[in-house]
Write an enzyme that holds these catalytic residues in place. Structure first.
Site, mmCIF file in Angstrom:
data_model
loop_
_atom_site.group_PDB
_atom_site.id
_atom_site.type_symbol
_atom_site.label_atom_id
_atom_site.label_comp_id
_atom_site.label_asym_id
_atom_site.label_seq_id
_atom_site.Cartn_x
_atom_site.Cartn_y
_atom_site.Cartn_z
ATOM 1 N N GLU A 179 -1.702 -8.991 3.764
ATOM 2 C CA GLU A 179 -1.571 -9.492 5.151
ATOM 3 C C GLU A 179 -2.920 -9.842 5.773
ATOM 4 O O GLU A 179 -2.963 -10.561 6.761
ATOM 5 C CB GLU A 179 -0.811 -8.476 6.015
ATOM 6 C CG GLU A 179 -1.545 -7.186 6.377
ATOM 7 C CD GLU A 179 -1.389 -6.076 5.351
ATOM 8 O OE1 GLU A 179 -1.120 -6.368 4.171
ATOM 9 O OE2 GLU A 179 -1.561 -4.897 5.732
ATOM 10 N N CYS B 79 0.835 -1.207 0.000
ATOM 11 C CA CYS B 79 0.000 0.000 0.000
ATOM 12 C C CYS B 79 0.872 1.260 0.000
ATOM 13 O O CYS B 79 1.467 1.575 -1.012
ATOM 14 C CB CYS B 79 -1.013 -0.025 1.131
ATOM 15 S SG CYS B 79 -2.444 0.980 0.744
ATOM 16 N N HIS C 34 -3.691 -5.077 0.547
ATOM 17 C CA HIS C 34 -3.134 -5.562 1.819
ATOM 18 C C HIS C 34 -3.203 -7.092 1.889
ATOM 19 O O HIS C 34 -4.161 -7.632 2.448
ATOM 20 C CB HIS C 34 -3.902 -4.955 2.997
ATOM 21 C CG HIS C 34 -3.666 -3.492 3.165
ATOM 22 N ND1 HIS C 34 -2.640 -2.992 3.941
ATOM 23 C CD2 HIS C 34 -4.299 -2.428 2.629
ATOM 24 C CE1 HIS C 34 -2.666 -1.671 3.887
ATOM 25 N NE2 HIS C 34 -3.657 -1.294 3.100
HETATM 26 N N1 GLN Z 1 -2.040 6.817 2.523
HETATM 27 C C1 GLN Z 1 -2.115 6.018 1.342
HETATM 28 C C2 GLN Z 1 -3.468 6.133 0.648
HETATM 29 O O1 GLN Z 1 -4.415 6.580 1.220
HETATM 30 C C3 GLN Z 1 -1.804 4.578 1.649
HETATM 31 C C4 GLN Z 1 -2.831 3.898 2.476
HETATM 32 C C5 GLN Z 1 -2.351 2.632 3.108
HETATM 33 O O2 GLN Z 1 -1.163 2.341 3.156
HETATM 34 N N2 GLN Z 1 -3.277 1.846 3.626
HETATM 35 O O3 GLN Z 1 -3.608 5.744 -0.482
#
Ligand code: GLN
Length: 536
Positions: free
Chosen positions: A509, A381, A507
């Site tokens: 995970e 992410c 994600h």
């Molecule tokens: N801050 C980034 C976004 O909003 C990444 C979000 C995250 O890592 N969950 O896209």
């Protein structure tokens, strides 16, 4: 008919109600029962989505895109049940729903009160998981008995027993039995008090699980049994299990908790098989190799801010019969002191998700170090977004490249707000959330890991790769190995000429289990082991 188990906590918080609930779920499943789990959190936020990781730890995202408590992660890792938005409720969400009903006139002019309206709402939430396919619902009540905000939940679960019949519910109380080293004594009084409070609320626990550093003698168990009015065989001793959370079910089996639950709820079981679980523990305890991974983040100091990542690395290790040692690196430290001393010697580097500008430059430095030294790298992410920025600045020579999250006026917005987010102003449940399909390109590391083209993974973000820059990146050796089905969103990037550099916008995970390690974590650990072997 669905039976219900309620898990309450006493004496102190953080005793592991979530892990114990998850372990009970796993044990009941191993006997052929269909189990679902849910958690009630007594705080007033509608969900933890707006809370800082320092405050709350990880926010766990479900398939259907709910932002929930990290205990749901334990539920999914220990069992085969899938959680959803009906698996986590808060005081805030309960009141919100009741107030909405009141505004619609659904209470027909009645005075709306904690009892019965709030408690009825809680009972409805408990029954949302009932169904012909569900044998047992385990509901964890967050916080501890005696907290003011816990009271409506206790009253609701008391009424629930009355409503569905006491023989169909089980109240399990998890408590702490402290050991006073000065007196060299185990103390049962705090537990007597907390059970006393539970009984004041009208709940007589059926089973008490005692977290303890020391073995509980027959005498101590007798005392607890007498003062808490619980059968002696229903006093379960749970000694600390660090470092392997996955040992908890075995401790509970040893103490006969599964048999007790089955007997007390008159459950019809089918089989009894925990062999797979035992083999995971065997691998964890006696791995054939080891590797060290650095996690570079900004919530490193908080024990559970990256809970699912830590667990997924352990699973990736299990998948390779390897012990994974984690080096936690604070990204701001890299900004202050340079990257080398923090990352030297690791076999893999992972940059997890996150929000906000603080610490981002340190993450970018860490990524540069991984790219240049050909150390296996896994970006998740925000980790993928930082890798994009690093590549733009240092490989594509796009000076000042950034994400518009950190610099709204950047000359090269290589990461920018998702189109669908441009009109969104309110916080809480408004990001791109939950499971989204993704199509992989063949002959890539991602494809190699998954072994198929169509995948689905959970998301939680507002920003994305800016397609305007795709051509330059491609020409400099970036591979776009995964896209949304309409090809509009870049979901996975990789690098040519690097042993393993894979970054994902989702994600992974949230979908890894000890029994079924996530393919990307498994491959990442495999690459890290390979890197270590080649360099030593
Ligand atoms: N801050 C980034 C976004 O909003 C990444 C979000 C995250 O890592 N969950 O896209």
């Amino acid at each position: 008919m669905t039976k219900h188990i309620f898990v309450t906590g006493g004496v102190v918080s953080s005793l592991g109600k979530g892990l114990n609930s998850a372990s009970m779920g796993m044990l009941l499943e191993s006997r052929g029962l269909k189990v679902r789990l849910q958690k009630f959190d007594p705080y007033v936020n509608i969900d933890p989505g707006t809370m800082s990781p320092y405050e709350h730890g990880e926010v766990y995202v479900t398939e259907d895109g709910a932002e929930t408590d990290l205990d749901l992660g334990h539920y999914e890792r220990f069992t085969n049940t899938e959680t959803n938005r009906y698996c986590n409720f808060t005081t805030g969400s309960i009141y919100y729903s009741v107030i909405m009903k009141e505004r619609k006139g659904e209470y027909l002019g009645k005075t709306v009160q904690v009892i019965p309206h709030i408690t009825n709402e809680i009972m409805e939430c408990i029954q949302k998981l009932d169904g012909p396919d569900t044998d047992v619902v385990i509901s964890e009540i967050g916080g501890i008995v005696g907290d003011i905000e816990n009271q409506p939940f206790l009253e609701a679960i008391r009424q629930f027993g009355q409503k569905v019949g006491r023989e169909n519910v089980l109240y399990i109380h998890l408590t702490l039995i402290p050991y006073l080293s000065a007196a060299e004594e185990i103390k049962t009084k705090p537990t007597q008090h907390s059970v006393g409070m539970l009984r004041q609320a009208g709940i007589q626990p059926d089973i008490i699980i005692c977290r303890t550093e020391k073995h509980l003698s027959a005498e101590v168990k007798e005392k607890l049994s007498l003062f808490c009015n619980v059968d002696k065989n229903a006093i379960i001793e749970e000694k600390d299990v660090k470092p392997y959370l996955y040992e908890i079910p075995l401790i509970l089996v040893e103490q006969g908790l599964d048999k007790l639950i089955i007997q007390k709820l008159s459950l019809k079981t089918n089989g009894d098989n925990i062999d797979k679980w035992l083999s995971i523990l065997e691998t964890l305890k006696n791995p054939s190799q080891a590797t060290e991974i650095a996690i570079v983040g900004k919530y490193i100091g908080h024990q559970s801010a990256y809970e699912s990542i830590y667990e997924s690395l352990i699973h990736g290790g299990v998948g390779n019969s390897a012990r994974v040692k984690v080096r936690r690196v604070e990204s701001m430290d890299i900004e202050k002191n340079g990257v080398k001393s923090y990352l030297e010697g690791v076999a893999g580097i992972l940059v997890p998700g996150g929000f906000g500008e603080r610490g981002v430059e340190g993450k970018i430095e860490a990524i540069r170090y991984a790219r240049e030294n050909k150390i296996p790298f896994f970006g998740i992410c925000l980790g993928m977004q930082c890798a994009t920025i690093e590549f733009a600045r240092n490989v594509c020579n796009l000076k000042g490249a950034n994400s518009t999250e950190f610099d709204i006026n950047t000359v090269h917005p290589v990461i920018s707000l998702l189109e669908e987010q441009r009109k969104v102003s309110s916080k809480g449940g408004t990001m791109r959330l939950g499971a989204q399909p993704c199509v992989l390109q063949v002959n890539t590391k991602a494809f190699q890991a998954y072994g198929r083209r169509d995948i689905s993974e959970r998301h939680r973000h507002r920003y994305e790769f800016n397609n305007t820059y795709k051509e330059i990146f491609l020409s400099k050796g970036m591979i776009f190995s995964g896209h949304s089905p309409n090809e509009q969103l870049v979901e996975i990037i990789e690098l040519k000429d690097h042993p393993w550099f894979v970054c994902v916008q989702f994600h992974p995970e949230f979908k890894s289990k000890p029994i079924n390690p996530h393919p990307l974590f498994k491959e990442f650990i495999r690459a890290a082991i390979g890197f270590y072997k080649e360099n030593n």
